[in-house]
Scaffold this motif. Structure first.
Motif, short mmCIF file in Angstrom:
data_model
loop_
_atom_site.label_atom_id
_atom_site.label_comp_id
_atom_site.label_asym_id
_atom_site.label_seq_id
_atom_site.Cartn_x
_atom_site.Cartn_y
_atom_site.Cartn_z
N SER A 136 11.90 -2.05 -20.72
CA SER A 136 11.65 -3.39 -20.97
C SER A 136 12.84 -4.38 -20.50
N GLU A 137 14.18 -3.41 -20.05
CA GLU A 137 15.18 -4.25 -19.52
C GLU A 137 15.17 -4.79 -18.27
N TYR A 138 13.77 -4.40 -17.57
CA TYR A 138 13.61 -4.88 -16.17
C TYR A 138 13.16 -6.26 -16.34
N PHE A 139 12.38 -6.46 -17.43
CA PHE A 139 11.67 -7.75 -17.67
C PHE A 139 10.48 -7.93 -16.54
N MET A 140 10.88 -7.94 -15.47
CA MET A 140 9.75 -8.18 -14.38
C MET A 140 10.48 -7.92 -13.13
N TYR A 141 9.53 -7.14 -12.12
CA TYR A 141 9.77 -6.64 -11.20
C TYR A 141 10.69 -5.35 -11.11
N TRP A 142 10.25 -4.31 -10.16
CA TRP A 142 10.89 -3.10 -10.09
C TRP A 142 10.76 -2.09 -11.22
N GLU A 143 10.21 -2.81 -12.45
CA GLU A 143 9.89 -1.78 -13.41
C GLU A 143 8.59 -0.62 -12.89
N ASP A 144 7.73 -1.03 -12.20
CA ASP A 144 6.80 -0.20 -11.44
C ASP A 144 7.46 1.07 -10.76
N LEU A 145 8.30 0.78 -9.99
CA LEU A 145 9.03 1.62 -8.96
C LEU A 145 9.86 2.68 -10.10
N GLU A 146 10.65 2.28 -10.95
CA GLU A 146 11.40 2.98 -12.05
C GLU A 146 10.45 3.99 -12.63
N ALA A 173 0.82 -1.17 -0.14
CA ALA A 173 -0.10 0.07 0.11
C ALA A 173 0.96 1.31 0.16
N GLY A 174 1.72 1.23 -1.02
CA GLY A 174 2.56 2.53 -1.35
C GLY A 174 3.50 2.60 -0.06
N GLY A 175 4.29 3.71 -0.08
CA GLY A 175 5.29 3.89 0.80
C GLY A 175 6.35 4.80 0.32
N ARG A 176 7.61 4.86 0.82
CA ARG A 176 8.61 5.80 0.48
C ARG A 176 9.93 4.92 0.03
N PHE A 177 10.53 5.24 -0.84
CA PHE A 177 11.74 4.72 -1.47
C PHE A 177 13.07 5.41 -0.69
N LYS A 178 14.14 4.23 -0.40
CA LYS A 178 15.06 4.80 0.28
C LYS A 178 16.52 4.65 -0.86
N PRO A 179 16.82 5.60 -1.43
CA PRO A 179 17.95 5.25 -2.47
C PRO A 179 19.05 4.73 -2.27
N GLU A 213 -3.36 9.28 -0.03
CA GLU A 213 -2.19 9.82 0.64
C GLU A 213 -1.09 9.59 -0.57
N GLU A 214 -0.30 10.86 -0.56
CA GLU A 214 0.91 10.67 -1.84
C GLU A 214 1.93 9.73 -1.21
N SER A 215 2.30 8.97 -2.49
CA SER A 215 3.47 7.94 -2.04
C SER A 215 4.44 8.18 -3.09
N ASP A 216 5.69 7.29 -2.89
CA ASP A 216 6.74 7.47 -3.85
C ASP A 216 6.57 6.63 -4.97
N PHE A 217 5.72 5.57 -4.76
CA PHE A 217 5.60 4.43 -5.71
C PHE A 217 4.13 3.97 -5.64
N ALA A 218 3.85 3.27 -6.74
CA ALA A 218 2.49 2.24 -6.67
C ALA A 218 3.20 0.82 -7.16
N THR A 219 2.32 -0.12 -6.81
CA THR A 219 2.79 -1.52 -7.27
C THR A 219 2.29 -1.52 -8.86
N GLY A 220 2.68 -2.28 -9.72
CA GLY A 220 2.31 -2.51 -10.88
C GLY A 220 1.14 -3.59 -10.92
N CYS A 221 1.12 -4.16 -9.57
CA CYS A 221 -0.11 -5.11 -9.56
C CYS A 221 -1.42 -4.58 -9.61
N GLN A 271 7.64 0.37 2.96
CA GLN A 271 6.33 0.25 2.62
C GLN A 271 5.51 -0.27 3.45
N ARG A 272 4.28 -0.33 3.44
CA ARG A 272 3.20 -0.76 4.28
C ARG A 272 3.24 -2.15 3.77
N TYR A 273 3.75 -3.29 4.41
CA TYR A 273 3.73 -4.68 4.06
C TYR A 273 3.43 -5.65 5.32
#
Length: 306
Positions: free
Chosen positions: A192-202, A140-146, A167-175, A153-155
Motif C-alpha cells: 500500500s505504500e506505493y499508493f499508485m504506480y509501480w506497485e504492479d512491478l514490485e 506488453a511486458g518486457g524486462r526490468f533494468k534495476p 512469452e515470459e516477462s519480468d512484469f505485467a501492468t496492473g492495468c 518494455q514494449r511501448y
C-alpha cells in the motif's frame, strides 16, 4: 473452460476494479467485462471516496459486489480491499483491471485458459492497446533494468511487433493483470505504500523471487484510455508517483552500491527534466518532479502530501 468428470465447466474469475471519480468509465469497463465469453465473472469494485456521489446504476448493475471506502487509499490498497471482499475458494483467478480500460469478449477466457493449462505460470497479462489507436501497443511486458530502475518494455510499438506465442516477462501492468487467487493471497497483495504506480512491478518481482513466473499472452486484448483516471499522461499525478516510487523499490531491492548509482542517475534525470519540461511547455511539472525526487530520497511513501 475445464473438463471435469461431470462435463465442461466455466472457470470463475473475479474482476477487481478501483474507482475514483470515474463512474462512467467504470460502467463502460464493467459492461465490457459482462460481455466476456466462456467464463463465469464476479465483478468487484471499490470506490476510493470519490468526490462525486455514487450513481444509481452501481446498485443496479448485475452481480456487482461494491464497497465504498471512507478515504482515498490509492490503487494498491484499493485492489487489496477489493480482494478482501472475496471468500476463500470462491474464484480461481483474479483479474485486476483499470476502470479506464475495456476488454474484448474473449480476453478473460484466453488468460484464464492459459493459466489453467500452464501450472508454472502465476500471472498472465494481456497486451494493452491505446483506445485512441488500437493498432498501437501501450504496454506488453518486457524486462526490468534495476541499475537505473527502468522498464525495457514494449511501448508505443505496433501490434505487429508482438510475439506470436505466449512469452515470459519480468512484469505485467496492473492495468490488466490476471493472477491466481492463491498467489495474490499468499503474496498479501500489493504494497500500500506505493499508493499508485509501480506497485504492479514490485508485486511481479516479489512473485518471481518466490518462484512464480509472469507471462504475456498476446492473443488477449485490452484497450486503455491511458492515465484517464490520473489526469492524463502529463498530469502531476502521472509524473510524481512513478518517479518517487522508483526510490521505494530501489530501497528494497538494490545493494548499497547500486542504490548510490541509481540516486546519482536520478539526480541527473531531475536536472535534465528541469530544463526539458519548460522547453516542452510543461514548466509546471518542474516542482512536481523535484518533489518526487526529494520525497523519494527521504523515503516518504503513501499518498502525495501536496
Amino acid at each position: 473452460m475445464r473438463y471435469y468428470a461431470g462435463g465442461w465447466k466455466h472457470l470463475k474469475i473475479a474482476v477487481l476494479l478501483v474507482n475514483y471519480g470515474q463512474w462512467e468509465l467504470a460502467r463502460r469497463c464493467l459492461e465490457s467485462v459482462s460481455a466476456s465469453e466462456g467464463v463465469d465473472v464476479l465483478p468487484v469494485m471499490v470506490d476510493n471516496a470519490s468526490p462525486t456521489p455514487k450513481p444509481a446504476w452501481v446498485d443496479e448493475f448485475p452481480g456487482l459486489r461494491f464497497q465504498a471506502l471512507g478515504a482515498n487509499t490509492g490503487f494498491a490498497a484499493g485492489n487489496n480491499s477489493a480482494f478482501d471482499m472475496l471468500e476463500e475458494g470462491e474464484v480461481e483467478y483474479v483479474f485486476l483491471l483499470n476502470t479506464d480500460a475495456v476488454v474484448s469478449p474473449s480476453t478473460l477466457m484466453t488468460l484464464a485458459s492459459f493459466l489453467d493449462s500452464h501450472p508454472e505460470a502465476s500471472i498472465a497479462s494481456s497486451p494493452v492497446f491505446y483506445s485512441s489507436d488500437p493498432a498501437l501497443v501501450w504496454s506488453a511486458g518486457g524486462r526490468f533494468k534495476p541499475v537505473r530502475m527502468l522498464l525495457d518494455q514494449r511501448y508505443n510499438t505496433p501490434a505487429s511487433a508482438l510475439p506470436l506465442e505466449p512469452e515470459e516477462s519480468d512484469f505485467a501492468t496492473g492495468c490488466a493483470m490476471m493472477v491466481r487467487y492463491d498467489v495474490f493471497r499468499e503474496m498479501k497483495g500489493f504494497r500500500s505504500e506505493y499508493f499508485m504506480y509501480w506497485e504492479d512491478l514490485e508485486f511481479c518481482l516479489r512473485v518471481g523471487r518466490s518462484g512464480g513466473r509472469v507471462f504475456l499472452v498476446p492473443s488477449a486484448c485490452v484497450l486503455h484510455d491511458v492515465a484517464a483516471c490520473s489526469g492524463g499522461p502529463g498530469s502531476p499525478t502521472a509524473v510524481y508517483y512513478p518517479f518517487r516510487n522508483r526510490f521505494i523499490l530501489a530501497r528494497d531491492i538494490l545493494d548499497p552500491v547500486r542504490k548510490t548509482v541509481f540516486h546519482a542517475y536520478a539526480t541527473l534525470v531531475v536536472l535534465a527534466k528541469s530544463v526539458i519540461f519548460p522547453l516542452e511547455g510543461w514548466a509546471g511539472l518542474v516542482p512536481v518532479i523535484w518533489r518526487a525526487y526529494l520525497d523519494g530520497i527521504s523515503g516518504r511513501s503513501g499518498p502525495w502530501s501536496r
